[in-house]
Write a protein that holds these residues in place. Structure first.
Motif, PDB file in Angstrom:
ATOM      1  N   TYR A 119       6.259  -3.323 -15.994  1.00 31.99           N
ATOM      2  CA  TYR A 119       5.914  -2.334 -14.980  1.00 31.99           C
ATOM      3  C   TYR A 119       6.946  -2.415 -13.867  1.00 31.99           C
ATOM      4  N   LYS A 120       6.900  -1.409 -12.994  1.00 35.73           N
ATOM      5  CA  LYS A 120       7.789  -1.378 -11.848  1.00 35.73           C
ATOM      6  C   LYS A 120       7.071  -0.721 -10.682  1.00 35.73           C
ATOM      7  N   CYS A 121       7.266  -1.282  -9.481  1.00 37.38           N
ATOM      8  CA  CYS A 121       6.672  -0.725  -8.267  1.00 37.38           C
ATOM      9  C   CYS A 121       7.701   0.154  -7.555  1.00 37.38           C
ATOM     10  N   PHE A 122       7.342   1.409  -7.311  1.00 36.54           N
ATOM     11  CA  PHE A 122       8.210   2.350  -6.611  1.00 36.54           C
ATOM     12  C   PHE A 122       7.583   2.701  -5.265  1.00 36.54           C
ATOM     13  N   CYS A 123       8.440   2.923  -4.262  1.00 34.74           N
ATOM     14  CA  CYS A 123       7.946   3.400  -2.965  1.00 34.74           C
ATOM     15  C   CYS A 123       7.505   4.858  -3.096  1.00 34.74           C
ATOM     16  N   LYS A 124       6.434   5.196  -2.399  1.00 30.27           N
ATOM     17  CA  LYS A 124       5.977   6.582  -2.389  1.00 30.27           C
ATOM     18  C   LYS A 124       6.982   7.464  -1.658  1.00 30.27           C
ATOM     19  N   LYS A 125       6.870   8.779  -1.871  1.00 30.53           N
ATOM     20  CA  LYS A 125       7.763   9.707  -1.174  1.00 30.53           C
ATOM     21  C   LYS A 125       7.589   9.556   0.332  1.00 30.53           C
ATOM     22  N   GLY A 126       8.719   9.564   1.029  1.00 28.82           N
ATOM     23  CA  GLY A 126       8.679   9.372   2.475  1.00 28.82           C
ATOM     24  C   GLY A 126       8.827   7.927   2.879  1.00 28.82           C
ATOM     25  N   PHE A 127       8.954   7.017   1.881  1.00 29.80           N
ATOM     26  CA  PHE A 127       9.129   5.603   2.160  1.00 29.80           C
ATOM     27  C   PHE A 127      10.336   5.085   1.387  1.00 29.80           C
ATOM     28  N   VAL A 128      10.927   4.027   1.904  1.00 31.39           N
ATOM     29  CA  VAL A 128      12.105   3.439   1.272  1.00 31.39           C
ATOM     30  C   VAL A 128      11.959   1.927   1.326  1.00 31.39           C
ATOM     31  N   LEU A 129      12.481   1.254   0.316  1.00 39.57           N
ATOM     32  CA  LEU A 129      12.349  -0.200   0.212  1.00 39.57           C
ATOM     33  C   LEU A 129      13.275  -0.888   1.200  1.00 39.57           C
ATOM     34  N   SER A 175       0.817  -1.218   0.000  1.00 36.34           N
ATOM     35  CA  SER A 175       0.000   0.000   0.000  1.00 36.34           C
ATOM     36  C   SER A 175       0.851   1.269   0.000  1.00 36.34           C
ATOM     37  N   ASN A 176       2.127   1.149   0.366  1.00 29.83           N
ATOM     38  CA  ASN A 176       3.024   2.307   0.385  1.00 29.83           C
ATOM     39  C   ASN A 176       3.827   2.432  -0.901  1.00 29.83           C
ATOM     40  N   ALA A 177       3.414   1.708  -1.938  1.00 27.84           N
ATOM     41  CA  ALA A 177       4.086   1.755  -3.234  1.00 27.84           C
ATOM     42  C   ALA A 177       3.072   2.120  -4.315  1.00 27.84           C
ATOM     43  N   PHE A 178       3.570   2.578  -5.464  1.00 28.88           N
ATOM     44  CA  PHE A 178       2.711   2.858  -6.603  1.00 28.88           C
ATOM     45  C   PHE A 178       3.307   2.195  -7.840  1.00 28.88           C
ATOM     46  N   CYS A 179       2.457   1.957  -8.834  1.00 31.84           N
ATOM     47  CA  CYS A 179       2.856   1.238 -10.046  1.00 31.84           C
ATOM     48  C   CYS A 179       3.217   2.229 -11.154  1.00 31.84           C
ATOM     49  N   HIS A 180       4.313   1.925 -11.855  1.00 27.53           N
ATOM     50  CA  HIS A 180       4.731   2.735 -13.008  1.00 27.53           C
ATOM     51  C   HIS A 180       4.829   1.829 -14.226  1.00 27.53           C
ATOM     52  N   THR A 222      15.532  -6.573   2.956  1.00 26.93           N
ATOM     53  CA  THR A 222      15.239  -7.991   3.170  1.00 26.93           C
ATOM     54  C   THR A 222      13.755  -8.308   3.055  1.00 26.93           C
ATOM     55  N   ARG A 223      12.893  -7.450   3.617  1.00 25.66           N
ATOM     56  CA  ARG A 223      11.462  -7.729   3.577  1.00 25.66           C
ATOM     57  C   ARG A 223      10.832  -7.391   2.226  1.00 25.66           C
ATOM     58  N   GLY A 224      11.468  -6.512   1.473  1.00 27.56           N
ATOM     59  CA  GLY A 224      10.946  -6.171   0.160  1.00 27.56           C
ATOM     60  C   GLY A 224       9.730  -5.276   0.192  1.00 27.56           C
ATOM     61  N   LEU A 225       9.444  -4.645   1.329  1.00 29.37           N
ATOM     62  CA  LEU A 225       8.303  -3.746   1.462  1.00 29.37           C
ATOM     63  C   LEU A 225       8.788  -2.317   1.716  1.00 29.37           C
ATOM     64  N   CYS A 226       7.937  -1.361   1.408  1.00 29.28           N
ATOM     65  CA  CYS A 226       8.275   0.041   1.608  1.00 29.28           C
ATOM     66  C   CYS A 226       7.978   0.424   3.060  1.00 29.28           C
ATOM     67  N   GLU A 227       8.995   0.935   3.761  1.00 30.59           N
ATOM     68  CA  GLU A 227       8.797   1.340   5.150  1.00 30.59           C
ATOM     69  C   GLU A 227       9.095   2.826   5.295  1.00 30.59           C
ATOM     70  N   ASN A 228       8.533   3.421   6.339  1.00 28.77           N
ATOM     71  CA  ASN A 228       8.678   4.858   6.555  1.00 28.77           C
ATOM     72  C   ASN A 228      10.136   5.232   6.750  1.00 28.77           C
ATOM     73  N   VAL A 229      10.535   6.348   6.117  1.00 26.55           N
ATOM     74  CA  VAL A 229      11.931   6.789   6.205  1.00 26.55           C
ATOM     75  C   VAL A 229      12.330   7.075   7.638  1.00 26.55           C
TER      76      VAL A 229
END
Length: 520
Positions: free
Chosen positions: A232-242, A221-226, A245-252
């Motif tokens: 396609y590629k999934c990028f983390c939203k601003k303020g989040f970083v991949l 939910s913290n990523a968007f599709c391009h 190890t977990r492969g999920l976007c977490e808060n900076v």
């Protein structure tokens, strides 16, 4: 006695017999086997047949003796002894009728006892090669290449269309965008000519990009599709970083826990080409390229770090980013050394090309020294951090003279001694005050005890007074004063007997004792 039949002459005198040809013996009664006694008595392709008194040469079956006594093969259509029988074969489909027995050797494509049955070659699936169809004919068959194939150069098999062709005998070209197909050398179906697109393209010629982002392909939910040309590629939203190890976007903000965070700036010398960085996907694409470049650079100095791009501005490419790393002496020194390189200008690999980059914000070396002093501690009084030959270090501050240092040290020592003396005096005064207080308490206790007892006579404790003043505790008498005792005389008693049973004597005050000492 001679056998008259087998004898030519009987001698009248001796009686000896002269035998006819083919006979022998005293009486000419023994047959001579000419087939055995005479070699090559018969011509080729014949058989010697011995008979009583004679022999014959009979031609083998399928042969006939000619005028010259030689055996020759029967004419086509005849067979047997002396070619006396006619062949029964269908001579139109017969390759040969055996002259010895009349059997039929059929031509290709025919079978049966008389070669009158057509062979069904197409019943055998291996008769024709792949990409071809077997067609029956009278006494034969034909392999015809299917649509989408053509005959090989040797002509013995059919091959599927290649080189982007299709149709009958591969005569038509494929209409596809070859780069967007599964096999660029054969981009379409060899039969129908329909284009074989990859999973990222669609349309009659594979010219239309499929937008995978129309589906929920990014589970975070913290990523968007391009959408891209190759998927396609999934990028983390601003303020989040991949998270690595977990492969999920977490808060900076989580990165700052236990890590040093440095706000930095760098400018990459690349043309902006009118890029619109306000578009989320465009910003994410360029930010990813910048992070890749900076990670490649910073990995030369430190390990276990994270680069987060905060803002991007065009006009070359101005980058504001944060470097997160675990601080230590060696790491902080390495970071300060990296800053020095960036001030002087470095080369970065950006999007497959080498570009020049510089960090103007570090030119005054204050940031370099700040990081360096985090590593080793503050340089201390009279020392200053400088950057010399690309290395940060602490040196004597030229703005502070030696005399000033001595004066300051002297004043500092003097102040310290005065402070220590003041502490000693304060401790001494406190101890004296405690001693005086303890003495006063002892004097009061002694004086009160004298008030309760005079000589050998004891003063009666008055219940009324104790109940009113809460002196009922075992040691309450120690708190009695002259005033309390005087007031206690007016207490009530159960009867007059109790009242007169005990006399009260008040101790006399010493003349030199002040009255104020009798009361609290």
């Amino acid at each position: 006695m001679c056998n008259v039949t087998n004898t030519n002459l009987c001698d009248r005198t001796t009686g000896s017999c002269t035998c006819k040809k083919g006979w022998t013996g005293i009486f000419c009664n023994e047959d001579i086997d000419d087939c055995i006694t005479t070699a090559n008595i018969c011509p080729a392709l014949s058989t010697c047949d011995n008979k009583p008194g004679e022999y014959s040469c009979d031609c083998n079956a399928g042969y006939l003796k000619n005028a010259f006594g030689q055996c020759q093969e029967c004419q086509q259509g005849r067979f047997g002894t002396d070619c006396s029988q006619s062949c029964l074969c269908d001579m139109a489909h017969t390759a040969e009728c055996k002259t010895n027995n009349g059997s039929c050797i059929c031509e290709l494509g025919w079978t049966g006892r008389t070669c009158n049955e057509d062979v069904k070659e197409c019943d055998n699936v291996t008769t024709c090669s792949a990409y071809s169809t077997c067609i029956e004919a009278i006494g034969s068959y034909e392999c015809i290449c299917n649509i989408g194939s053509k005959r090989s150069l040797l002509g013995n098999k059919c091959l599927a269309c290649s080189d982007n062709t299709y149709g009958d005998r591969c005569s038509l070209p494929c209409p596809c965008k070859t780069d967007n197909t599964l096999t660029p050398t054969q981009s379409c179906d060899h039969v129908s000519g329909s284009c074989l697109c990859t999973a990222f393209w669609k349309g009659n010629t594979c010219e239309e990009d499929i937008d995978e982002c129309n589906a929920d392909v990014c589970a975070d939910s913290n990523a968007f599709c391009h959408n891209t040309l190759l998927g396609y590629k999934c990028f983390c939203k601003k303020g989040f970083v991949l998270h690595e190890t977990r492969g999920l976007c977490e808060n900076v903000s989580k990165l700052s826990e236990g890590q040093e965070a440095l706000q930095l700036q760098i400018t990459l010398n690349i043309p902006d080409n009118d890029i619109n960085l306000s578009v989320e996907s465009t910003f994410a694409v360029y930010a990813e390229k910048v992070v890749s470049s900076l990670r490649q650079y910073w990995s030369r100095f430190i390990k276990g770090f994270t680069v987060v791009v905060n803002t991007l501005r065009t006009g070359s490419l101005h980058v504001d980013y944060t470097l997160y790393y675990v601080p230590s002496t060696n790491t902080s020194k390495a970071v300060s050394n990296a800053f020095v390189e960036m001030v002087n200008g470095i080369d970065l690999e950006f999007d497959g090309k080498t570009v020049s980059a510089v960090s103007d914000g570090l030119a005054n070396s204050s940031v370099v020294c700040d990081v360096y002093q985090v590593a080793i501690g503050d340089c201390g009084f009279s020392m200053a951090c400088v950057v010399e030959k690309g290395i940060a270090k602490c040196v004597q501050n030229p703005m502070v003279s030696t005399d000033s240092i001595r004066l300051i040290v002297g004043v500092t020592v003097s102040i310290g001694l005065l402070l220590l003396l003041g502490i000693i005096i304060a401790v001494y005064a406190l101890n004296k005050r405690k001693a005086r207080t303890a003495m006063k308490i002892k004097q009061k206790e002694a004086f009160n005890n004298r008030a309760l007892q005079h000589g050998d006579q004891k003063v009666l404790k008055l219940p009324g007074v104790e109940s009113r003043r809460n002196y009922g505790a075992p040691d309450a008498s120690r708190y009695r004063t002259w005033r309390s005792l005087a007031l206690g005389l007016s207490g009530s008693y159960p009867n007059e007997h109790d009242r007169s049973a005990t006399s009260f004597k008040l101790p006399r005050l010493a003349q030199n004792q002040k009255r104020t000492n009798s009361f609290n």
